[in-house]
Write a protein that holds these residues in place. Structure first.
Motif, PDB file in Angstrom:
ATOM      1  N   GLY A  29       0.829  -1.222  -0.097  1.00 27.92           N
ATOM      2  CA  GLY A  29       0.071  -0.030   0.010  1.00 27.92           C
ATOM      3  C   GLY A  29       0.860   1.251  -0.093  1.00 27.92           C
ATOM      4  N   LEU A  30       1.838   1.128   0.802  1.00 25.53           N
ATOM      5  CA  LEU A  30       2.713   2.480   0.877  1.00 25.53           C
ATOM      6  C   LEU A  30       3.551   2.470  -0.445  1.00 25.53           C
ATOM      7  N   VAL A  31       3.917   1.501  -1.190  1.00 18.70           N
ATOM      8  CA  VAL A  31       4.600   1.661  -2.615  1.00 18.70           C
ATOM      9  C   VAL A  31       3.849   2.116  -3.654  1.00 18.70           C
ATOM     10  N   SER A  32       2.522   1.639  -3.501  1.00 19.43           N
ATOM     11  CA  SER A  32       1.293   2.212  -4.565  1.00 19.43           C
ATOM     12  C   SER A  32       1.115   3.500  -4.318  1.00 19.43           C
ATOM     13  N   MET A  33       0.833   3.906  -2.998  1.00 22.18           N
ATOM     14  CA  MET A  33       0.734   5.407  -2.518  1.00 22.18           C
ATOM     15  C   MET A  33       2.051   6.303  -3.101  1.00 22.18           C
ATOM     16  N   GLY A  34       3.189   5.887  -2.753  1.00 19.97           N
ATOM     17  CA  GLY A  34       4.217   6.768  -3.242  1.00 19.97           C
ATOM     18  C   GLY A  34       4.352   6.931  -4.810  1.00 19.97           C
ATOM     19  N   LEU A  35       4.129   5.710  -5.511  1.00 22.23           N
ATOM     20  CA  LEU A  35       4.228   5.823  -7.038  1.00 22.23           C
ATOM     21  C   LEU A  35       3.238   6.640  -7.604  1.00 22.23           C
ATOM     22  N   SER A  36       1.833   6.276  -7.107  1.00 24.40           N
ATOM     23  CA  SER A  36       0.771   6.844  -7.367  1.00 24.40           C
ATOM     24  C   SER A  36       0.749   8.441  -7.164  1.00 24.40           C
ATOM     25  N   TRP A  37       1.176   8.849  -6.082  1.00 25.07           N
ATOM     26  CA  TRP A  37       1.416  10.281  -5.817  1.00 25.07           C
ATOM     27  C   TRP A  37       2.047  11.056  -6.622  1.00 25.07           C
ATOM     28  N   LEU A  38       3.370  10.325  -6.851  1.00 24.81           N
ATOM     29  CA  LEU A  38       4.309  10.792  -8.093  1.00 24.81           C
ATOM     30  C   LEU A  38       3.550  11.067  -9.303  1.00 24.81           C
ATOM     31  N   ALA A  75      -6.962 -10.749  -3.165  1.00 29.03           N
ATOM     32  CA  ALA A  75      -8.172  -9.728  -2.786  1.00 29.03           C
ATOM     33  C   ALA A  75      -7.073  -8.746  -1.838  1.00 29.03           C
ATOM     34  N   ALA A  76      -6.436  -9.500  -0.827  1.00 28.55           N
ATOM     35  CA  ALA A  76      -5.740  -8.742   0.239  1.00 28.55           C
ATOM     36  C   ALA A  76      -4.631  -7.829  -0.413  1.00 28.55           C
ATOM     37  N   LEU A  77      -4.144  -8.230  -1.295  1.00 33.42           N
ATOM     38  CA  LEU A  77      -3.098  -7.446  -1.933  1.00 33.42           C
ATOM     39  C   LEU A  77      -3.574  -6.226  -2.831  1.00 33.42           C
ATOM     40  N   THR A  78      -4.632  -6.794  -3.615  1.00 34.32           N
ATOM     41  CA  THR A  78      -5.326  -5.861  -4.408  1.00 34.32           C
ATOM     42  C   THR A  78      -6.030  -4.664  -3.767  1.00 34.32           C
ATOM     43  N   GLY A  79      -6.679  -5.070  -2.406  1.00 32.45           N
ATOM     44  CA  GLY A  79      -7.096  -4.178  -1.679  1.00 32.45           C
ATOM     45  C   GLY A  79      -6.264  -3.164  -1.039  1.00 32.45           C
ATOM     46  N   SER A  80      -4.914  -3.668  -0.693  1.00 38.56           N
ATOM     47  CA  SER A  80      -3.968  -2.643  -0.149  1.00 38.56           C
ATOM     48  C   SER A  80      -3.421  -2.027  -1.355  1.00 38.56           C
ATOM     49  N   VAL A  81      -3.197  -2.196  -2.438  1.00 38.46           N
ATOM     50  CA  VAL A  81      -2.771  -1.472  -3.605  1.00 38.46           C
ATOM     51  C   VAL A  81      -3.828  -0.428  -3.968  1.00 38.46           C
ATOM     52  N   LEU A  82      -5.102  -0.796  -3.752  1.00 35.19           N
ATOM     53  CA  LEU A  82      -6.004   0.352  -4.283  1.00 35.19           C
ATOM     54  C   LEU A  82      -6.290   1.269  -3.161  1.00 35.19           C
ATOM     55  N   VAL A  83      -5.944   0.850  -1.815  1.00 34.15           N
ATOM     56  CA  VAL A  83      -6.073   1.999  -0.707  1.00 34.15           C
ATOM     57  C   VAL A  83      -4.856   2.721  -0.974  1.00 34.15           C
ATOM     58  N   GLY A  84      -3.658   2.377  -1.464  1.00 32.85           N
ATOM     59  CA  GLY A  84      -2.443   3.194  -1.937  1.00 32.85           C
ATOM     60  C   GLY A  84      -3.020   4.147  -2.802  1.00 32.85           C
ATOM     61  N   TRP A  85      -3.573   3.649  -3.978  1.00 31.00           N
ATOM     62  CA  TRP A  85      -4.095   4.555  -5.214  1.00 31.00           C
ATOM     63  C   TRP A  85      -5.006   5.698  -4.637  1.00 31.00           C
ATOM     64  N   TYR A  86      -6.102   5.294  -4.028  1.00 35.15           N
ATOM     65  CA  TYR A  86      -6.850   6.290  -3.594  1.00 35.15           C
ATOM     66  C   TYR A  86      -6.460   7.224  -2.450  1.00 35.15           C
ATOM     67  N   VAL A  87      -5.732   6.917  -1.605  1.00 33.09           N
ATOM     68  CA  VAL A  87      -5.085   7.727  -0.798  1.00 33.09           C
ATOM     69  C   VAL A  87      -4.188   8.888  -1.356  1.00 33.09           C
ATOM     70  N   ALA A  88      -3.564   8.255  -2.349  1.00 34.62           N
ATOM     71  CA  ALA A  88      -2.718   9.071  -3.295  1.00 34.62           C
ATOM     72  C   ALA A  88      -3.459  10.310  -3.938  1.00 34.62           C
ATOM     73  N   ASN A  89      -4.523   9.970  -4.321  1.00 38.74           N
ATOM     74  CA  ASN A  89      -5.566  10.669  -5.025  1.00 38.74           C
ATOM     75  C   ASN A  89      -5.954  11.774  -3.789  1.00 38.74           C
ATOM     76  N   VAL A  90      -6.193  11.463  -2.680  1.00 40.11           N
ATOM     77  CA  VAL A  90      -6.728  12.370  -1.658  1.00 40.11           C
ATOM     78  C   VAL A  90      -5.493  13.309  -1.307  1.00 40.11           C
ATOM     79  N   LEU A  91      -4.316  12.819  -1.212  1.00 39.08           N
ATOM     80  CA  LEU A  91      -3.000  13.796  -0.874  1.00 39.08           C
ATOM     81  C   LEU A  91      -2.822  14.537  -2.133  1.00 39.08           C
TER      82      LEU A  91
END
Length: 158
Positions: free
Chosen positions: A16-25, A89-105
């Motif tokens: 989730g953190l890697v997804s969030m970081g890459l998505s934010w960038l 599903a667990a991995l997909t959910g965590s990556v999606l959380v990162g994506w959506y949180v990056a959008n919020v940020l």
């Protein structure tokens, strides 16, 4: 040797953190050119809820068979597929959380404007539903875990 324990919560946090970081960038780069982020589709929530509910039903059936409380039979292949689906599903959910949180940020610096707050709300809701999907995956993975046999409880002498 320790048995394979499946997907761990730390793995999900890291994903989730890697997804969030890459998505934010990526989102910062895209929006710096003046483009707007499209709002998330509401169908995504329906799909995540449907997948989570179906996964819980399949996992509950495997759990009943594992505990010896089922009238029907679940084949070992179906149980293995349920486990793999739970982990996915667990991995997909965590990556999606990162994506959506990056959008919020990305939208957060302008949150003092009502229209931007209105754009943040769907992303937060999507992130919560994705978190529930990840939680469903972890619960079903736990339900699919085989209990050790009686002869496996004792450690062999060294």
């Amino acid at each position: 040797m320790t048995p394979h324990t499946g997907i761990r919560a730390t793995t999900l946090v890291i994903a989730g953190l890697v997804s969030m970081g890459l998505s934010w960038l990526l989102l910062r780069w895209v929006t710096s050119g003046g483009a707007e982020m499209p709002p998330p589709g509401w169908i995504a929530i329906a799909v995540m809820v449907f997948l989570g509910a179906g996964l819980l039903v399949a996992g509950w059936q495997v759990r009943k068979v594992r505990d010896g409380r089922s009238d029907g039979t679940v084949s070992p292949l179906r149980a293995a597929r349920t486990l793999v689906l739970a982990q996915a599903a667990a991995l997909t959910g965590s990556v999606l959380v990162g994506w959506y949180v990056a959008n919020v940020l990305v939208l957060l610096p302008n949150a003092d404007v009502q229209s931007q707050r209105d754009r943040i709300t769907p992303f937060v809701l999507h992130a919560l539903v994705a978190l529930l999907l990840a939680a469903c995956g972890m619960v079903v993975q736990w339900w699919c875990r085989l209990r050790p046999r009686d002869d496996e409880d004792v450690e062999p002498p060294a």
